[in-house]
Design a protein around this motif. Sequence first.
Motif, PDB file in Angstrom:
ATOM      1  N   LYS A  37       0.829  -1.215   0.000  1.00 16.68           N
ATOM      2  CA  LYS A  37       0.000   0.000   0.000  1.00 16.68           C
ATOM      3  C   LYS A  37       0.860   1.261   0.000  1.00 16.68           C
ATOM      4  CE  LYS A  37      -4.475  -1.382   1.860  1.00 16.68           C
ATOM      5  NZ  LYS A  37      -5.205  -1.105   0.604  1.00 16.68           N
ATOM      6  N   MET A  38       2.098   1.117   0.490  1.00 14.78           N
ATOM      7  CA  MET A  38       3.032   2.247   0.454  1.00 14.78           C
ATOM      8  C   MET A  38       3.761   2.317  -0.897  1.00 14.78           C
ATOM      9  SD  MET A  38       4.569   1.521   4.269  1.00 14.78           S
ATOM     10  CE  MET A  38       5.722   2.862   4.480  1.00 14.78           C
ATOM     11  N   HIS A  39       3.269   1.544  -1.868  1.00 13.92           N
ATOM     12  CA  HIS A  39       3.814   1.519  -3.231  1.00 13.92           C
ATOM     13  C   HIS A  39       5.199   0.900  -3.326  1.00 13.92           C
ATOM     14  CE1 HIS A  39       0.362   3.831  -4.362  1.00 13.92           C
ATOM     15  NE2 HIS A  39       0.673   4.742  -3.453  1.00 13.92           N
ATOM     16  N   ARG A  40       5.526   0.058  -2.366  1.00 12.07           N
ATOM     17  CA  ARG A  40       6.765  -0.687  -2.538  1.00 12.07           C
ATOM     18  C   ARG A  40       6.410  -2.004  -3.230  1.00 12.07           C
ATOM     19  NH1 ARG A  40      11.281  -0.958   1.603  1.00 12.07           N
ATOM     20  NH2 ARG A  40      12.461  -0.451  -0.264  1.00 12.07           N
ATOM     21  N   ARG A  41       7.289  -2.468  -4.102  1.00 13.13           N
ATOM     22  CA  ARG A  41       7.034  -3.747  -4.762  1.00 13.13           C
ATOM     23  C   ARG A  41       7.511  -4.853  -3.832  1.00 13.13           C
ATOM     24  NH1 ARG A  41      10.581  -3.029  -9.829  1.00 13.13           N
ATOM     25  NH2 ARG A  41      11.871  -2.263  -8.123  1.00 13.13           N
ATOM     26  N   VAL A  42       6.559  -5.685  -3.374  1.00 11.88           N
ATOM     27  CA  VAL A  42       6.850  -6.621  -2.291  1.00 11.88           C
ATOM     28  C   VAL A  42       6.733  -8.076  -2.747  1.00 11.88           C
ATOM     29  CG1 VAL A  42       6.221  -7.307   0.062  1.00 11.88           C
ATOM     30  CG2 VAL A  42       5.815  -4.959  -0.696  1.00 11.88           C
ATOM     31  N   LEU A  43       7.713  -8.873  -2.336  1.00 14.31           N
ATOM     32  CA  LEU A  43       7.623 -10.325  -2.496  1.00 14.31           C
ATOM     33  C   LEU A  43       7.579 -10.948  -1.107  1.00 14.31           C
ATOM     34  CD1 LEU A  43       7.661 -12.894  -4.245  1.00 14.31           C
ATOM     35  CD2 LEU A  43      10.167 -12.800  -4.192  1.00 14.31           C
ATOM     36  N   LEU A  44       6.496 -11.669  -0.833  1.00 12.47           N
ATOM     37  CA  LEU A  44       6.307 -12.315   0.470  1.00 12.47           C
ATOM     38  C   LEU A  44       6.541 -13.812   0.293  1.00 12.47           C
ATOM     39  CD1 LEU A  44       5.194 -12.365   3.423  1.00 12.47           C
ATOM     40  CD2 LEU A  44       2.892 -12.425   2.428  1.00 12.47           C
ATOM     41  N   ILE A  45       7.463 -14.371   1.088  1.00  8.01           N
ATOM     42  CA  ILE A  45       7.843 -15.774   0.904  1.00  8.01           C
ATOM     43  C   ILE A  45       7.683 -16.551   2.198  1.00  8.01           C
ATOM     44  CG2 ILE A  45       9.711 -17.342   0.233  1.00  8.01           C
ATOM     45  CD1 ILE A  45      11.045 -14.936  -1.184  1.00  8.01           C
ATOM     46  N   SER A  46       7.039 -17.726   2.090  1.00  2.75           N
ATOM     47  CA  SER A  46       6.921 -18.584   3.265  1.00  2.75           C
ATOM     48  C   SER A  46       7.665 -19.896   3.015  1.00  2.75           C
ATOM     49  CB  SER A  46       5.443 -18.846   3.557  1.00  2.75           C
ATOM     50  OG  SER A  46       5.235 -20.196   3.868  1.00  2.75           O
ATOM     51  N   THR A  47       8.196 -20.480   4.075  1.00  5.24           N
ATOM     52  CA  THR A  47       8.875 -21.776   3.951  1.00  5.24           C
ATOM     53  C   THR A  47       8.127 -22.832   4.754  1.00  5.24           C
ATOM     54  OG1 THR A  47      10.305 -21.222   5.809  1.00  5.24           O
ATOM     55  CG2 THR A  47      11.148 -20.725   3.633  1.00  5.24           C
ATOM     56  N   ASP A  48       6.848 -22.612   4.936  1.00  8.57           N
ATOM     57  CA  ASP A  48       6.031 -23.506   5.745  1.00  8.57           C
ATOM     58  C   ASP A  48       5.253 -24.455   4.826  1.00  8.57           C
ATOM     59  OD1 ASP A  48       4.214 -24.735   7.351  1.00  8.57           O
ATOM     60  OD2 ASP A  48       3.351 -22.891   8.183  1.00  8.57           O
ATOM     61  N   PRO A  49       5.490 -25.793   4.965  1.00  6.34           N
ATOM     62  CA  PRO A  49       4.810 -26.726   4.060  1.00  6.34           C
ATOM     63  C   PRO A  49       3.291 -26.755   4.265  1.00  6.34           C
ATOM     64  CG  PRO A  49       5.963 -27.913   5.806  1.00  6.34           C
ATOM     65  CD  PRO A  49       6.363 -26.463   5.929  1.00  6.34           C
ATOM     66  N   ASP A 136      16.176  -8.879  -6.434  1.00  4.85           N
ATOM     67  CA  ASP A 136      16.682  -7.501  -6.477  1.00  4.85           C
ATOM     68  C   ASP A 136      16.090  -6.683  -7.623  1.00  4.85           C
ATOM     69  OD1 ASP A 136      18.218  -7.181  -4.283  1.00  4.85           O
ATOM     70  OD2 ASP A 136      20.135  -7.645  -5.250  1.00  4.85           O
ATOM     71  N   ALA A 137      15.979  -7.315  -8.809  1.00  3.44           N
ATOM     72  CA  ALA A 137      15.568  -6.573  -9.988  1.00  3.44           C
ATOM     73  C   ALA A 137      14.083  -6.190  -9.939  1.00  3.44           C
ATOM     74  CB  ALA A 137      15.851  -7.400 -11.235  1.00  3.44           C
ATOM     75  N   ASP A 138      13.247  -7.099  -9.441  1.00  5.40           N
ATOM     76  CA  ASP A 138      11.798  -6.896  -9.574  1.00  5.40           C
ATOM     77  C   ASP A 138      11.100  -6.388  -8.312  1.00  5.40           C
ATOM     78  OD1 ASP A 138      11.894  -7.767 -12.190  1.00  5.40           O
ATOM     79  OD2 ASP A 138      11.724  -9.877 -11.595  1.00  5.40           O
ATOM     80  N   TYR A 139      11.793  -6.450  -7.186  1.00 11.80           N
ATOM     81  CA  TYR A 139      11.129  -6.078  -5.927  1.00 11.80           C
ATOM     82  C   TYR A 139      11.959  -5.089  -5.124  1.00 11.80           C
ATOM     83  CZ  TYR A 139       8.305 -10.082  -7.182  1.00 11.80           C
ATOM     84  OH  TYR A 139       7.487 -10.938  -7.854  1.00 11.80           O
ATOM     85  N   ASP A 140      11.245  -4.247  -4.358  1.00 13.02           N
ATOM     86  CA  ASP A 140      11.931  -3.321  -3.444  1.00 13.02           C
ATOM     87  C   ASP A 140      12.133  -3.961  -2.081  1.00 13.02           C
ATOM     88  OD1 ASP A 140      11.708  -1.222  -5.402  1.00 13.02           O
ATOM     89  OD2 ASP A 140       9.595  -1.051  -4.823  1.00 13.02           O
ATOM     90  N   LEU A 141      11.214  -4.874  -1.746  1.00  8.19           N
ATOM     91  CA  LEU A 141      11.241  -5.445  -0.396  1.00  8.19           C
ATOM     92  C   LEU A 141      10.856  -6.925  -0.453  1.00  8.19           C
ATOM     93  CD1 LEU A 141      11.155  -5.227   2.780  1.00  8.19           C
ATOM     94  CD2 LEU A 141       8.775  -4.472   2.534  1.00  8.19           C
ATOM     95  N   VAL A 142      11.659  -7.757   0.204  1.00  7.57           N
ATOM     96  CA  VAL A 142      11.331  -9.178   0.348  1.00  7.57           C
ATOM     97  C   VAL A 142      11.046  -9.440   1.823  1.00  7.57           C
ATOM     98  CG1 VAL A 142      12.147 -11.544   0.080  1.00  7.57           C
ATOM     99  CG2 VAL A 142      12.814  -9.813  -1.590  1.00  7.57           C
ATOM    100  N   ILE A 143       9.907 -10.075   2.087  1.00  3.94           N
ATOM    101  CA  ILE A 143       9.556 -10.410   3.474  1.00  3.94           C
ATOM    102  C   ILE A 143       9.490 -11.929   3.601  1.00  3.94           C
ATOM    103  CG2 ILE A 143       7.790 -10.212   5.289  1.00  3.94           C
ATOM    104  CD1 ILE A 143       6.943  -7.559   4.082  1.00  3.94           C
TER     105      ILE A 143
END
Length: 333
Positions: A37-49, A136-143
């Motif tokens: 919502k703050m206009h950052r391009r975000v990728l959210l990743i989970s490692t939970d099966p 790095d290329a496509d996102y501003d923030l990885v969570i």
Amino acid sequence: MLNLPQLLAEKKLIMVGGKGGVGKTTTAAALAVAAAKMHRRVLLISTDPAHSLADAFDQPIGGKITKMAPNLDALELDPNEEVEAYLDRVLRQMRRYAGPDQVNELRRQLRLSSQSPGAQEAAVLERMANLIEESDADYDLVIFDTAPTGHTLRLLALPEIMAAWTDGLLKHNQRSEKLGKTLAHLTPNRSLDTPFEDPTKNATEGLDKRSQELTETLLVRQSLFQRTRRRLNDSKNTAFIFVLTPEKLPILETTRAINSLKEAKIPVAGAVINRIMPNPGQDPFWVARFERQQAQLKEIAEKLAGVETLAMPLMASDIQGMDQLVSFAELFN
Ligand SMILES: Nc1ncnc2c1ncn2[C@@H]1O[C@H](COP(=O)(O)OP(=O)(O)OP(=O)(O)O)[C@@H](O)[C@H]1O
Ligand SMILES: [Mg+2]
């Protein structure tokens, strides 16, 4: 107080950690929603099966990057699949060094080692390291929902652990003696204290061609891990956030986790204290529960002195779906 909006505006990598069930996935998802919502391009990743990210959004995600909202993509890694893919890569590579008669034995060894402790962690860690760089290329923030533990992070600083694991894969390989020498060559004087020393220096000197190739492959991984390690230590761009509830075990575990990160010189940005009860009214049961929680909050203030915290309320129902994540995220302000 822990300033989450500021972290969301400034950081490139956010790791959300904490004990089971305290609200990590909910917090990570709400953080991702808020950052998008703050206009950052975000990728959210989970490692939970268990596909809990999909549950939080009430929408399927899976092993491919999936668009959740404008500026927000998500990805669910499956640790078992990561181990399989990792071992496939190792097998493909080792085939070139093993005779045809050895391949079956090698396959059997790999199957066994996929059950070994650390295999999942190593595989997931390598995938995380790659994803951090590729994004790095496509996102501003990885969570990341569910940060690696202090124990897992030590793998980054101790390349010889990884080398030893690879070595274990080759135990009954006739070439293991030669390989042993190769690996010994790889890891002299490398420890937690000197994780950043240039691993390529002289590492392949004096080795025959096959050993050189193998060494170089291991070195590629080693330098990937050293770069990841550098990013994690970089508090300007990276934030570790712990989620805990005001209960005995989460407090203990969070204290321990924060200390082990400190030992690894990884700074902790703060802790979200989740499920804070509202005013209990007159009911003696709820008054007792409330007082118990107040005592635990005092304990947190003592044990986590010096750590920035933010209190989040216990909601009347589970937090599921985009609308509820948005409402939860509004409480970060
Ligand atoms: N503040 C809250 N109020 C009410 N429900 C909450 C709150 N925080 C989390 N929950 C609910 O609690 C459940 C567990 O939360 P969540 O899945 O985020 O925990 P987790 O730490 O990721 O668990 P796990 O360790 O299993 O991955 C979910 O159903 C979630 O909606
Ligand atoms: Mg979770």
